[in-house]
Design a protein around this motif. Sequence first.
Motif, mmCIF file in Angstrom:
data_model
loop_
_atom_site.group_PDB
_atom_site.id
_atom_site.type_symbol
_atom_site.label_atom_id
_atom_site.label_comp_id
_atom_site.label_asym_id
_atom_site.label_seq_id
_atom_site.Cartn_x
_atom_site.Cartn_y
_atom_site.Cartn_z
ATOM 1 N N ALA A 1 0.831 -1.199 0.000
ATOM 2 C CA ALA A 1 0.000 0.000 0.000
ATOM 3 C C ALA A 1 0.867 1.251 0.000
ATOM 4 N N TYR A 2 1.974 1.212 0.728
ATOM 5 C CA TYR A 2 2.855 2.380 0.797
ATOM 6 C C TYR A 2 3.421 2.704 -0.579
ATOM 7 N N ASP A 3 3.940 1.678 -1.257
ATOM 8 C CA ASP A 3 4.533 1.907 -2.573
ATOM 9 C C ASP A 3 3.485 2.383 -3.576
ATOM 10 N N LEU A 4 2.290 1.796 -3.529
ATOM 11 C CA LEU A 4 1.237 2.187 -4.465
ATOM 12 C C LEU A 4 0.810 3.631 -4.249
ATOM 13 N N LEU A 5 0.563 4.004 -2.989
ATOM 14 C CA LEU A 5 0.087 5.356 -2.708
ATOM 15 C C LEU A 5 1.166 6.395 -2.983
ATOM 16 N N ALA A 6 2.421 6.040 -2.750
ATOM 17 C CA ALA A 6 3.517 6.948 -3.097
ATOM 18 C C ALA A 6 3.555 7.166 -4.609
ATOM 19 N N TYR A 7 3.367 6.091 -5.351
ATOM 20 C CA TYR A 7 3.340 6.166 -6.822
ATOM 21 C C TYR A 7 2.183 7.042 -7.296
ATOM 22 N N GLN A 8 0.996 6.826 -6.726
ATOM 23 C CA GLN A 8 -0.180 7.583 -7.144
ATOM 24 C C GLN A 8 -0.150 9.026 -6.640
ATOM 25 N N MET A 9 0.463 9.263 -5.488
ATOM 26 C CA MET A 9 0.560 10.625 -4.979
ATOM 27 C C MET A 9 1.327 11.503 -5.969
ATOM 28 N N GLU A 10 2.377 10.934 -6.543
ATOM 29 C CA GLU A 10 3.177 11.676 -7.514
ATOM 30 C C GLU A 10 2.505 11.706 -8.883
ATOM 31 N N ARG A 11 1.951 10.569 -9.312
ATOM 32 C CA ARG A 11 1.423 10.472 -10.667
ATOM 33 C C ARG A 11 0.064 11.143 -10.827
ATOM 34 N N SER A 12 -0.865 10.865 -9.927
ATOM 35 C CA SER A 12 -2.242 11.329 -10.088
ATOM 36 C C SER A 12 -2.523 12.671 -9.416
ATOM 37 N N PHE A 13 -1.786 12.960 -8.326
ATOM 38 C CA PHE A 13 -2.088 14.175 -7.574
ATOM 39 C C PHE A 13 -0.960 15.203 -7.628
ATOM 40 N N SER A 14 0.123 14.870 -8.338
ATOM 41 C CA SER A 14 1.250 15.795 -8.514
ATOM 42 C C SER A 14 1.792 16.312 -7.191
#
Length: 316
Positions: free
Chosen positions: A203-216
Amino acid sequence: MKKIIMTFVLTAVLAVSGCVLAAGYQIGNYLVEFGLMRGSSDDPMAPPRAYALLMPPGTWNYTRPDAESEEWVLESDDGLRLVATHFYPEQRAGNWAIVVHGYGCTQENSYYTAQAYLAMGYDVLTPDLRSSGKSQGTFVTMGLEESKDVVHWARRIAETQKDARIVLHGVSMGAATVMMASARDDLPSAVVATVEDCGYTSAYDLLAYQMERSFSLPAFPGMNLLDWRCERRAGFSLHQAAPIVAVSHARVPMLFIHGTKDTLVPPVMAEELYAACTTEKQLLLVPDAIHSAASQQDHDRYYKIVTDFLRGKVYE
């Protein structure tokens, strides 16, 4: 004079530190509520607000299977009322599938997969995970507590039918859930295989990835603040929701499935999970499939691979 200057500097440092801590506290709380907390002012049963940005509501809803069914109710270890639907096939053979939905979804999102298993003669259980659908709960735990609940559903089936053979099939967060369930010591021996579709490494890796990709937003310090407040508010660390660790201790054979055009959970995570798995395993990458849509992209091949993988593990 020096004492005055030192006092001024120390006061300034403490004031700035206090402001930073207070800001971090508020930001962390907002991220937890935005990404993990169920409900809104208009709808207390609504999914976390982040769901609407990642996957608009209604995108993956399917028609309820035209099969005899009944509602099941279970109490979780922490006292939550959990709800699922048991669908009966036309002819019962002793095979069961627990189909587990993803983040922000409900059991309705499992109906497409449920229909496929019903056509193969399986009894099917479609749970509403905690904090989803009709099940109680405040926070989504990205598969951690949900995996315990799935094991309890499996044990309920095993108690209901002594010779049952159970397949766990999860999509997205549901995939993370069944992967973690598959490594639990209390997993009943009736569970014979796991199918995970587009699950993440942690979950940590996924949310870190999405925090940068989807929410800038930068993963640092955003993820640190989120995890800090997640531990305090929701009672778990995102590092604990780690299927990549679970698959190295899996107790049953595991089929990994992922779409090559998945932009929510990158396909490389499937390869990492497959590499880490130490039990019997197989990897299917579905060309051009987006997130959680591999079974629709190539339905016949998808379920042929599933059927072939399960051969010899369930009743035929």
